[in-house]
Design a protein around this motif. Structure first.
Motif, short mmCIF file in Angstrom:
data_model
loop_
_atom_site.label_atom_id
_atom_site.label_comp_id
_atom_site.label_asym_id
_atom_site.label_seq_id
_atom_site.Cartn_x
_atom_site.Cartn_y
_atom_site.Cartn_z
N LEU A 1 66.27 59.20 81.95
CA LEU A 1 66.80 57.87 82.23
C LEU A 1 65.92 56.79 81.64
N GLN A 2 64.63 56.98 81.70
CA GLN A 2 63.71 56.01 81.11
C GLN A 2 63.90 55.95 79.59
N VAL B 288 65.96 54.94 90.31
CA VAL B 288 66.02 55.88 89.19
C VAL B 288 65.91 57.32 89.69
N GLY B 289 65.09 57.55 90.72
CA GLY B 289 64.96 58.90 91.26
C GLY B 289 66.24 59.38 91.90
N LYS C 228 71.13 62.74 91.60
CA LYS C 228 72.58 62.76 91.75
C LYS C 228 73.27 63.30 90.50
N MET C 229 72.74 62.95 89.32
CA MET C 229 73.38 63.30 88.05
C MET C 229 72.77 64.52 87.37
N GLY C 230 71.72 65.09 87.97
CA GLY C 230 71.13 66.29 87.41
C GLY C 230 70.37 66.07 86.13
N VAL C 231 69.75 64.91 85.99
CA VAL C 231 68.91 64.64 84.83
C VAL C 231 67.51 64.30 85.33
N ARG D 50 60.97 48.49 90.30
CA ARG D 50 61.77 49.70 90.36
C ARG D 50 63.15 49.44 89.74
N ARG D 51 63.57 50.34 88.85
CA ARG D 51 64.87 50.20 88.20
C ARG D 51 65.96 50.51 89.23
N LEU D 52 67.03 49.71 89.20
CA LEU D 52 68.12 49.88 90.14
C LEU D 52 69.44 50.05 89.40
#
Length: 267
Positions: free
Chosen positions: A28-29, A14-15, A20-23, A47-49
């Motif tokens: 994302l959560q 997620v990090g 990468k996407m600028g958020v 960990r979210r993938l």
């Protein structure tokens, strides 16, 4: 959802996706919680993938959100649309919504600029008057600027005496009567004529209606209605009408045996 002991090739945490996407990770959560974008897999450590396919969906969400689509619209309609015509219709609806918002923002911008002008002219901080000016701007009342001439007592009277609808209706009647009186002035109709006296009576009746019979307001109204230094066409018109009606009012008061202006001066 697949679980992995280690992060396999082609998956991102997620990090990494956030960077990468600028958020933010929190964004994302939130998208995951709302069912907008769930991670494709999860490590045994929780960990979210995410995959490249997830990034495409995330890019879609970010792009549509930037166009003003709500997350609800994106979740319930847009991502699942498959036919070009369906997507085009959704975009058309959004374009119409944006146009409405632009119109509203344009009106708000004009009101802000007008209020700024009035604030500088008033030279004192008076949020009560600011609120009245804002309300009248929202009503498209072109005479909003007159508010700065009123004192607090007069404004309190107006607030209690008129609501939005009745206030605009009163101004409409006043302006229509003003046009009739101005026409008499242009035609050089004498103040003692029957026609002029009829309009003079109507004019005075409007003043009594405005004050609700409280003649103690007359000095304030006379001060407010002093347009010797007219700032616009409407004030110039009122100055002409005032000069024309002055002798006509004197004749009218003499005919009814009462002069409210003289009575106030004697008090």
């Amino acid at each position: 959802m697949a679980k992995y002991k280690v992060i396999p090739q082609g998956y991102m945490t997620v990090g990494e996706v956030a960077k990468k996407m600028g958020v933010t990770v929190r964004t994302l959560q939130y998208y995951d919680k709302e069912g907008l974008l769930a991670p494709s897999a999860e490590s045994e450590g929780g960990r979210r993938l995410y995959t490249d396919k997830d990034l495409i969906i995330l890019h879609q969400i970010i792009s549509l959100k930037s166009l003003g689509f709500s997350l609800s619209d994106i979740k319930e309609r847009l991502i699942s649309l498959d036919m070009p015509a369906d997507v085009a219709n959704a975009l058309t609806e959004q374009a119409n919504d944006i146009r409405k918002k632009m119109e509203q923002l344009s009106v708000s911008l004009t009101a802000i600029e007008q209020l700024r002008t009035e604030v500088l002219q008033m030279q004192t901080v008076d949020f009560k008057k600011y609120a009245d000016i804002i309300v009248n701007l929202q009503m498209n009342n072109e005479y909003y600027y007159l508010i700065k001439k009123f004192d607090d007592d007069t404004l309190d009277h107006i607030r209690c005496r008129f609501d939005r609808e009745s206030g605009l209706a009163f101004m409409d009647r006043f302006n229509r009567l003003s046009d009739e009186i101005l026409q008499l002035q242009k035609e050089n109709v004498p103040p003692e004529s029957e026609k002029c006296q009829q309009l003079t009576k109507t004019y005075w009746d409007l003043i009594v209606e405005f004050t609700n019979g409280d003649m103690s307001m007359l000095p304030k109204l006379m001060e407010i209605g002093n347009f010797e230094n007219a700032a616009n066409e409407w004030e110039e018109k009122q100055a002409i009408i005032g000069a024309y009606l002055e002798p006509a009012l004197g004749i009218y008061f003499s005919s009814i045996g009462v002069n409210p202006f003289e009575e106030i001066q004697d008090e």
